[in-house]
Design an enzyme around this catalytic site. Structure first.
Site, PDB file in Angstrom:
ATOM      1  N   GLU A   1     -50.232-111.691  -0.945  1.00 27.63           N
ATOM      2  CA  GLU A   1     -49.568-111.454  -2.228  1.00 27.63           C
ATOM      3  C   GLU A   1     -48.046-111.520  -2.067  1.00 27.63           C
ATOM      4  O   GLU A   1     -47.349-112.148  -2.875  1.00 27.63           O
ATOM      5  CB  GLU A   1     -49.945-110.077  -2.790  1.00 27.63           C
ATOM      6  CG  GLU A   1     -51.419-109.883  -3.018  1.00 27.63           C
ATOM      7  CD  GLU A   1     -52.148-109.239  -1.837  1.00 27.63           C
ATOM      8  OE1 GLU A   1     -53.127-108.517  -2.082  1.00 27.63           O
ATOM      9  OE2 GLU A   1     -51.739-109.459  -0.675  1.00 27.63           O
TER      10      GLU A   1
ATOM     11  N   HIS B   1     -48.537-109.835   3.912  1.00 23.76           N
ATOM     12  CA  HIS B   1     -49.720-110.013   3.074  1.00 23.76           C
ATOM     13  C   HIS B   1     -49.612-111.255   2.191  1.00 23.76           C
ATOM     14  O   HIS B   1     -48.516-111.706   1.834  1.00 23.76           O
ATOM     15  CB  HIS B   1     -49.952-108.776   2.213  1.00 23.76           C
ATOM     16  CG  HIS B   1     -50.419-107.593   2.997  1.00 23.76           C
ATOM     17  ND1 HIS B   1     -50.867-106.447   2.412  1.00 23.76           N
ATOM     18  CD2 HIS B   1     -50.523-107.398   4.341  1.00 23.76           C
ATOM     19  CE1 HIS B   1     -51.226-105.583   3.348  1.00 23.76           C
ATOM     20  NE2 HIS B   1     -51.019-106.134   4.524  1.00 23.76           N
TER      21      HIS B   1
ATOM     22  N   CYS C   1     -52.874-104.002  -1.629  1.00 24.56           N
ATOM     23  CA  CYS C   1     -52.509-102.699  -1.070  1.00 24.56           C
ATOM     24  C   CYS C   1     -51.408-102.094  -1.949  1.00 24.56           C
ATOM     25  O   CYS C   1     -50.926-102.733  -2.888  1.00 24.56           O
ATOM     26  CB  CYS C   1     -52.025-102.856   0.371  1.00 24.56           C
ATOM     27  SG  CYS C   1     -50.420-103.674   0.514  1.00 24.56           S
TER      28      CYS C   1
ATOM     29  N   CYS D   1     -48.040-104.181  -1.912  1.00 25.41           N
ATOM     30  CA  CYS D   1     -48.166-105.420  -2.680  1.00 25.41           C
ATOM     31  C   CYS D   1     -48.275-105.128  -4.174  1.00 25.41           C
ATOM     32  O   CYS D   1     -47.744-105.877  -4.997  1.00 25.41           O
ATOM     33  CB  CYS D   1     -49.358-106.234  -2.191  1.00 25.41           C
ATOM     34  SG  CYS D   1     -49.067-107.005  -0.575  1.00 25.41           S
TER      35      CYS D   1
END
Length: 156
Positions: free
Chosen positions: A79, A77, A105, A108
């Site tokens: 992040e 991801h 999410c 993260c």
């Protein structure tokens, strides 16, 4: 002269970073800043050196054994990539703000909390709210921004 707020500017840069995504399923970007200055950036994609992931046009998500949508199994991801880049570069993220194209999410969110990031500003919601819920439980404010209006519209 009217100019966009720093929140709008950094969120727009996150969208530009999302264009670098190596995952055909979805493009997300993240910017981490302190006092309006960019410390790190990231976009979602496969780990360094790996072949880009390609999904069929009709297959917009993966599913688990319970047939729940899970997302791309290869992509890191945005992040996480932004936090990882900062770590590789020796950049401390304590008291920074993360600007993301999509709310984090759960995994993260955990990383954001442990990195010391103290606020998250997102342009849109993620399909699951558990990441935002965890951030708020950890007293990390999460706000949503309306880029057209150039204003924070929600920090519920």
């Amino acid at each position: 002269m009217t100019r966009p707020s720093i929140h709008t500017t950094l969120t727009r840069i996150a969208f530009e970073m999302a264009e670098r995504s190596t995952c055909s399923r979805q493009h997300n970007g993240a910017i981490i800043a302190r006092e309006g200055r960019i410390l790190s950036s990231g976009y979602n994609g496969v780990p360094r050196g790996m072949t880009h992931c390609v999904h069929d046009e009709g297959d917009r998500s993966e599913t688990d054994d319970s047939n729940r949508r899970t997302g791309c199994p290869l992509s890191v991801h945005a992040e996480a990539n932004a936090v990882a880049f900062a770590a590789r570069s020796g950049v401390a993220l304590d008291q920074a703000v993360m600007y993301v194209t999509t709310a984090p999410c759960l995994a993260c969110a955990q990383l954001i909390i442990n990195a010391g990031i103290f606020e998250v500003i997102a342009a849109r919601e993620y399909r699951l709210a558990d990441g935002v819920t965890l951030l708020r439980q950890a007293h990390v404010p999460v706000s949503f921004i309306d880029l057209e209006a150039d204003e924070i519209v929600s920090n519920l």
